[in-house]
Design a protein around this motif. Structure first.
Motif, PDB file in Angstrom:
ATOM      1  N   GLY A  97       0.801  -1.227   0.000  1.00  0.00           N
ATOM      2  CA  GLY A  97       0.000   0.000   0.000  1.00  0.00           C
ATOM      3  C   GLY A  97       0.830   1.271   0.000  1.00  0.00           C
ATOM      4  N   ARG A  98       2.169   1.170  -0.100  1.00  0.00           N
ATOM      5  CA  ARG A  98       3.022   2.357   0.033  1.00  0.00           C
ATOM      6  C   ARG A  98       3.391   2.972  -1.321  1.00  0.00           C
ATOM      7  NH1 ARG A  98       2.632   5.410   3.985  1.00  0.00           N
ATOM      8  NH2 ARG A  98       4.822   6.019   4.122  1.00  0.00           N
ATOM      9  N   SER A  99       2.670   2.581  -2.367  1.00  0.00           N
ATOM     10  CA  SER A  99       2.873   3.226  -3.663  1.00  0.00           C
ATOM     11  C   SER A  99       1.565   3.137  -4.445  1.00  0.00           C
ATOM     12  CB  SER A  99       4.008   2.513  -4.412  1.00  0.00           C
ATOM     13  OG  SER A  99       4.129   3.044  -5.698  1.00  0.00           O
ATOM     14  N   LEU A 100       1.094   4.277  -4.912  1.00  0.00           N
ATOM     15  CA  LEU A 100      -0.138   4.315  -5.694  1.00  0.00           C
ATOM     16  C   LEU A 100       0.170   4.983  -7.026  1.00  0.00           C
ATOM     17  CD1 LEU A 100      -2.638   5.583  -2.938  1.00  0.00           C
ATOM     18  CD2 LEU A 100      -2.281   3.227  -3.680  1.00  0.00           C
ATOM     19  N   GLU A 101      -0.298   4.359  -8.102  1.00  0.00           N
ATOM     20  CA  GLU A 101      -0.020   4.902  -9.435  1.00  0.00           C
ATOM     21  C   GLU A 101      -1.275   5.563  -9.990  1.00  0.00           C
ATOM     22  OE1 GLU A 101       2.230   2.908 -13.070  1.00  0.00           O
ATOM     23  OE2 GLU A 101       0.149   2.258 -12.948  1.00  0.00           O
ATOM     24  N   LEU A 102      -1.135   6.784 -10.448  1.00  0.00           N
ATOM     25  CA  LEU A 102      -2.254   7.479 -11.065  1.00  0.00           C
ATOM     26  C   LEU A 102      -1.739   8.347 -12.197  1.00  0.00           C
ATOM     27  CD1 LEU A 102      -3.541  10.384  -8.762  1.00  0.00           C
ATOM     28  CD2 LEU A 102      -1.302   9.379  -8.542  1.00  0.00           C
ATOM     29  N   LEU A 103      -2.670   8.894 -12.994  1.00  0.00           N
ATOM     30  CA  LEU A 103      -2.225   9.764 -14.078  1.00  0.00           C
ATOM     31  C   LEU A 103      -1.848  11.126 -13.503  1.00  0.00           C
ATOM     32  CD1 LEU A 103      -4.762   8.899 -16.914  1.00  0.00           C
ATOM     33  CD2 LEU A 103      -2.372   8.206 -16.728  1.00  0.00           C
ATOM     34  N   ARG A 104      -0.784  11.701 -14.054  1.00  0.00           N
ATOM     35  CA  ARG A 104      -0.298  12.986 -13.576  1.00  0.00           C
ATOM     36  C   ARG A 104      -1.431  14.020 -13.545  1.00  0.00           C
ATOM     37  NH1 ARG A 104       0.642  17.252 -15.941  1.00  0.00           N
ATOM     38  NH2 ARG A 104       1.852  18.872 -14.941  1.00  0.00           N
ATOM     39  N   GLY A 105      -2.252  14.017 -14.597  1.00  0.00           N
ATOM     40  CA  GLY A 105      -3.343  14.994 -14.673  1.00  0.00           C
ATOM     41  C   GLY A 105      -4.318  14.840 -13.525  1.00  0.00           C
TER      42      GLY A 105
END
Ligand SMILES: Cc1cc2nc3c(=O)[nH]c(=O)nc-3n(C[C@H](O)[C@H](O)[C@H](O)COP(=O)(O)OP(=O)(O)OC[C@H]3O[C@@H](n4cnc5c(N)ncnc54)[C@H](O)[C@@H]3O)c2cc1C
Length: 400
Positions: A97-105
């Motif tokens: 749970g210590r890294s979440l990926e999302l779009l920069r926008g």
């Protein structure tokens, strides 16, 4: 020396709005000037990792980040004919749970929206001149009338204008990491579903990934180069031509991606470069995020450094009576964290863009071994350690 009360921030991407938030929490006013006519919300997938997640939680945006994850699940390695080889789980939410990926926008939207209630944004403008005085900084803008601020913060990215005005040309502060990277939106020809696909030859990468959070798919070209050739400073037309020369007939989806590149609405091309400076502050001007300490996309830590830097800088400005002591404390607290995170970029390059056939084979073997290593608990990477390498002090009271 009097406390800092009004701050000009140059740049409204990740670092800028995050700083506006924390300054407000400490009762310090901010004006943000952004060259683009509106927040630039396009872009690629980024990770918010380690301590930056704690900052996000304290900002009240962690739930928003969780519900915006890219939903990607896997990365697959293919050969020139698209035959699938190894692969690895590449979940948008790390198992711990210590890294979440999302779009920069999506991250820009989440950080920016709440700040509009209390922050003055000047869009379509830029700092033109900075004149430092005993009691303040007189800023001349390209369009708006000149104004005086207690402090100017350059949060205007890798090619920061604030840095150029206050510290001189970019050149001595750049560390070229030996590769170029391009990324843009293309049609999802291979029909990818929440997956990244990578095709490597020594020193070359063609990749595509799909997330339901964006139209089509994102395509990426990367190539290694021993010397800088200046193509990143040429117009996009020349950069496209450079990619055509390098990747035409290269295999897998390269030709279709090159054809789609002509129409791409969000073509990005840059050298993979870090910014390393002996100091980030001069008088009443300081730098934040990529402007001061870009770790490069190969580290995957640029957004996290920007968010953590904003938290630390605002906290030190609130804690100290004068700007000089606050900026010295900001540098002292952030430097080891920045150093640790800049140091992971070379491993990122070796993984994404091995330069030799041996490097490629080694990378693919590591990919195959990764699930076993993580089950044995021996996959505690340098990256995740670097991402946790700063202890946050107490949060500012909400609604201060
Ligand atoms: C392909 C790619 C993948 C990446 N992947 C990751 C990842 O996985 N994880 C991660 O943490 N980071 C990643 N990054 C890095 C991340 O995007 C940056 O480190 C992060 O955006 C830095 O934020 P910033 O606010 O400091 O600067 P930027 O996002 O560069 O923002 C600078 C802002 O300043 C504005 N500006 C520029 N000049 C002026 C001016 N003269 N006046 C006013 N405004 C100006 C720009 O328009 C922009 O809005 C990636 C980057 C790339 C390119």
């Amino acid at each position: 020396m009097t406390a800092v009360r009004n701050v000009l921030i140059s740049g409204a991407s990740i670092a800028g709005p995050a700083l506006a938030h924390w300054l407000h929490r400490h009762g310090i006013g901010a004006t943000v000037v952004e060259r683009a006519p509106a927040p630039r919300t396009g872009g690629y997938a980024i990770d918010v990792r380690g301590v930056a997640l704690d900052v996000a939680e304290r900002m009240g945006v962690l739930d928003g980040i969780r519900s915006s994850v890219t939903e990607m699940t896997r990365a697959t390695i293919v050969d020139a004919r698209g035959r699938r080889g190894g692969g690895f789980e590449a979940s948008s939410i790390a198992t711990d749970g210590r890294s979440l990926e999302l779009l920069r926008g999506d991250l820009v939207r989440l950080l920016h929206a709440p700040t509009t209630e209390y922050t003055e944004y000047l869009y379509g403008d830029s700092v033109a001149e900075i004149e430092q005085g005993e009691d303040g900084v007189r800023v001349t803008f390209e369009h708006a009338a000149p104004r005086v601020f207690d402090l100017v913060v350059g949060a205007d990215g890798l090619h920061s204008t604030t840095r150029r005005i206050a510290f001189g040309p970019e050149e001595p502060h750049r560390r070229f990491l030996g590769s170029y990277l391009s990324i843009f939106t293309v049609p999802n020809h291979p029909g990818l579903d929440r997956e990244a696909v990578l095709f490597n030859t020594p020193g070359r990468l063609v990749a595509m990934y799909h997330t339901p959070r964006a139209e089509g798919a994102k395509a990426m070209f990367a190539l290694s180069a021993r010397e800088e050739n200046g193509v990143d400073r040429r117009p996009p037309r020349d950069q496209r031509e450079f990619l055509r020369r390098t990747f035409t007939g290269h295999g897998w989806e390269a030709d279709r991606v090159l054809a789609a590149m002509e129409e791409a609405p969000d073509f990005y091309f840059d050298s993979v470069t870090q910014i390393r400076m002996d100091r980030w502050s001069t008088g009443r001007v300081t730098l934040l995020g990529d402007a001061g300490y870009c770790p490069s996309p190969m580290s995957g830590q640029g957004s996290s450094l920007a968010m953590v830097g904003a938290y630390v800088l605002a906290g030190e400005l609130a804690r100290h009576d004068g700007h000089a002591a606050a900026l010295a404390a900001y540098e002292a607290r952030m430097r080891p964290f920045v150093r640790a995170n800049q140091a992971v970029a070379d491993a990122g390059t070796d993984f994404l863009l091995p330069r030799t056939r041996l490097g490629l084979v080694t990378r693919d073997l590591a990919v195959r071994a990764a699930p076993l290593l993580s089950r044995l608990g021996t996959f505690d990477t340098k990256l995740s350690r670097a991402a946790e390498a700063l202890e946050l002090d107490a949060p500012a009271p909400a609604g201060a």
